[in-house]
Write an enzyme that holds these catalytic residues in place. Sequence first.
Site, PDB file in Angstrom:
ATOM      1  N   ALA A  45     -21.688  56.575  -1.951  1.00  0.00           N
ATOM      2  CA  ALA A  45     -20.645  55.719  -1.340  1.00  0.00           C
ATOM      3  C   ALA A  45     -19.259  56.450  -1.407  1.00  0.00           C
ATOM      4  O   ALA A  45     -18.790  57.161  -0.702  1.00  0.00           O
ATOM      5  CB  ALA A  45     -20.591  54.331  -1.796  1.00  0.00           C
ATOM      6  N   ARG A  46     -18.807  56.111  -2.903  1.00  0.00           N
ATOM      7  CA  ARG A  46     -17.235  56.753  -3.169  1.00  0.00           C
ATOM      8  C   ARG A  46     -17.206  57.238  -4.655  1.00  0.00           C
ATOM      9  O   ARG A  46     -17.640  56.147  -5.486  1.00  0.00           O
ATOM     10  CB  ARG A  46     -16.110  55.832  -2.517  1.00  0.00           C
ATOM     11  CG  ARG A  46     -16.070  55.942  -1.314  1.00  0.00           C
ATOM     12  CD  ARG A  46     -15.215  56.997  -0.850  1.00  0.00           C
ATOM     13  NE  ARG A  46     -14.905  57.258   0.713  1.00  0.00           N
ATOM     14  CZ  ARG A  46     -15.570  57.867   1.395  1.00  0.00           C
ATOM     15  NH1 ARG A  46     -16.657  58.298   1.005  1.00  0.00           N
ATOM     16  NH2 ARG A  46     -15.080  58.019   2.706  1.00  0.00           N
TER      17      ARG A  46
ATOM     18  N   GLU B 164     -13.249  65.500  -7.421  1.00  0.00           N
ATOM     19  CA  GLU B 164     -14.038  66.326  -6.502  1.00  0.00           C
ATOM     20  C   GLU B 164     -13.371  67.529  -6.354  1.00  0.00           C
ATOM     21  O   GLU B 164     -12.055  67.328  -5.653  1.00  0.00           O
ATOM     22  CB  GLU B 164     -14.540  65.691  -5.186  1.00  0.00           C
ATOM     23  CG  GLU B 164     -15.059  64.441  -5.480  1.00  0.00           C
ATOM     24  CD  GLU B 164     -15.733  64.038  -4.250  1.00  0.00           C
ATOM     25  OE1 GLU B 164     -15.423  64.270  -3.036  1.00  0.00           O
ATOM     26  OE2 GLU B 164     -16.721  62.833  -4.228  1.00  0.00           O
TER      27      GLU B 164
ATOM     28  N   HIS C 197     -21.141  65.751  -2.036  1.00  0.00           N
ATOM     29  CA  HIS C 197     -20.471  64.778  -1.180  1.00  0.00           C
ATOM     30  C   HIS C 197     -20.892  65.253   0.265  1.00  0.00           C
ATOM     31  O   HIS C 197     -19.991  65.540   1.122  1.00  0.00           O
ATOM     32  CB  HIS C 197     -18.912  65.080  -1.062  1.00  0.00           C
ATOM     33  CG  HIS C 197     -18.244  63.708  -0.540  1.00  0.00           C
ATOM     34  ND1 HIS C 197     -17.284  63.061  -1.067  1.00  0.00           N
ATOM     35  CD2 HIS C 197     -18.624  62.692   0.281  1.00  0.00           C
ATOM     36  CE1 HIS C 197     -16.863  62.194  -0.217  1.00  0.00           C
ATOM     37  NE2 HIS C 197     -18.020  61.916   0.398  1.00  0.00           N
TER      38      HIS C 197
ATOM     39  N   GLY D 233     -23.149  63.425   2.109  1.00  0.00           N
ATOM     40  CA  GLY D 233     -24.056  62.384   2.805  1.00  0.00           C
ATOM     41  C   GLY D 233     -24.011  62.241   4.423  1.00  0.00           C
ATOM     42  O   GLY D 233     -24.878  62.153   4.898  1.00  0.00           O
ATOM     43  N   ALA D 234     -22.643  62.532   4.935  1.00  0.00           N
ATOM     44  CA  ALA D 234     -22.545  62.755   6.364  1.00  0.00           C
ATOM     45  C   ALA D 234     -22.816  64.024   6.950  1.00  0.00           C
ATOM     46  O   ALA D 234     -22.679  64.167   8.230  1.00  0.00           O
ATOM     47  CB  ALA D 234     -21.335  62.144   6.639  1.00  0.00           C
TER      48      ALA D 234
END
Length: 305
Positions: free
Chosen positions: A229-230, A259, A277, A279-280
Amino acid sequence: MIRILANDGMEKVAIDALVEKGYEVLKDHLEGDDLLKEIKNIDCLVVRSATKVRKDLIDMAASTGKLKLVIRGGVGIDNIDAAYALENGIQVNNTPNASSISVAEMTFGHMLAISRKIHLSNVTMREGKWEKKKYQGTELYGKTLGLIGFGRIAREVAKRAEAFGMKVIYYDICTTNDHGKSVCTTKEDVLSKADFISLHIPYKKGEPYVIREKEFEIMKDGVYIINCARGGVIDEKALIKAIDNGKIAGAALDVFEKEPPTNELIINNPKISLTPHIGAATVEAQGRIGEEIINIVDEFFNKKN
């Protein structure tokens, strides 16, 4: 002509489509003074996670009043001071539908990696080791998956979990509707009963961690935790402590407090599966993000005109 600055990049197909519709699209990534100077001449700013749209940038844009729309190509808008932008007449949109499936699949990829120790055995195999007896894992079948947050992505995760034969329970401050076989319960109930816990909540700057030492204490011994998520919703120091004392059997992180991450206790921990990072970061998600951006731009500026 409406000028759009795609400061963190955009799919070429989407750029071409916007240009064909009569928009001017600037593709160069600008930072610091260069961005502050150019923002005064931009009607629409499109960002991902790299560009931070903070007070100084908003103030500079507001000095000419030309910037009317900021679009976050993705779900979270924690890199944008959205409330302050709205106070200055700048609308903020995201693309919430585009990456739900991609992030849900990443979540499952991490669940499989840590439950079957794929993240470790892949590395040791490349080191010439054949440690077949070392990597006994655990099945997802029959386990309870607890979801903290139950928005679009979490619901996609729930669908896949049910196909794996998992029981799904969830907690969400906004959700009261029935969602298939998934059971809505309290946060404490999710933490205490789940064999796997996956986070699907936004990060709110200045607020305390959602998962801290006291939340880890509620969890079952040997639980697995996943965060795609975050960064900032899990206290990473408390996570390391929970791993060291055996409370957490394994963790999977696609996002981090800082990050790129610099905490070596996180980076080098064999019980943590790591990704940068992404995920997308699928072809399909990026294509859908481009489509959503086009629709948002068209709808907003057509209404203005």
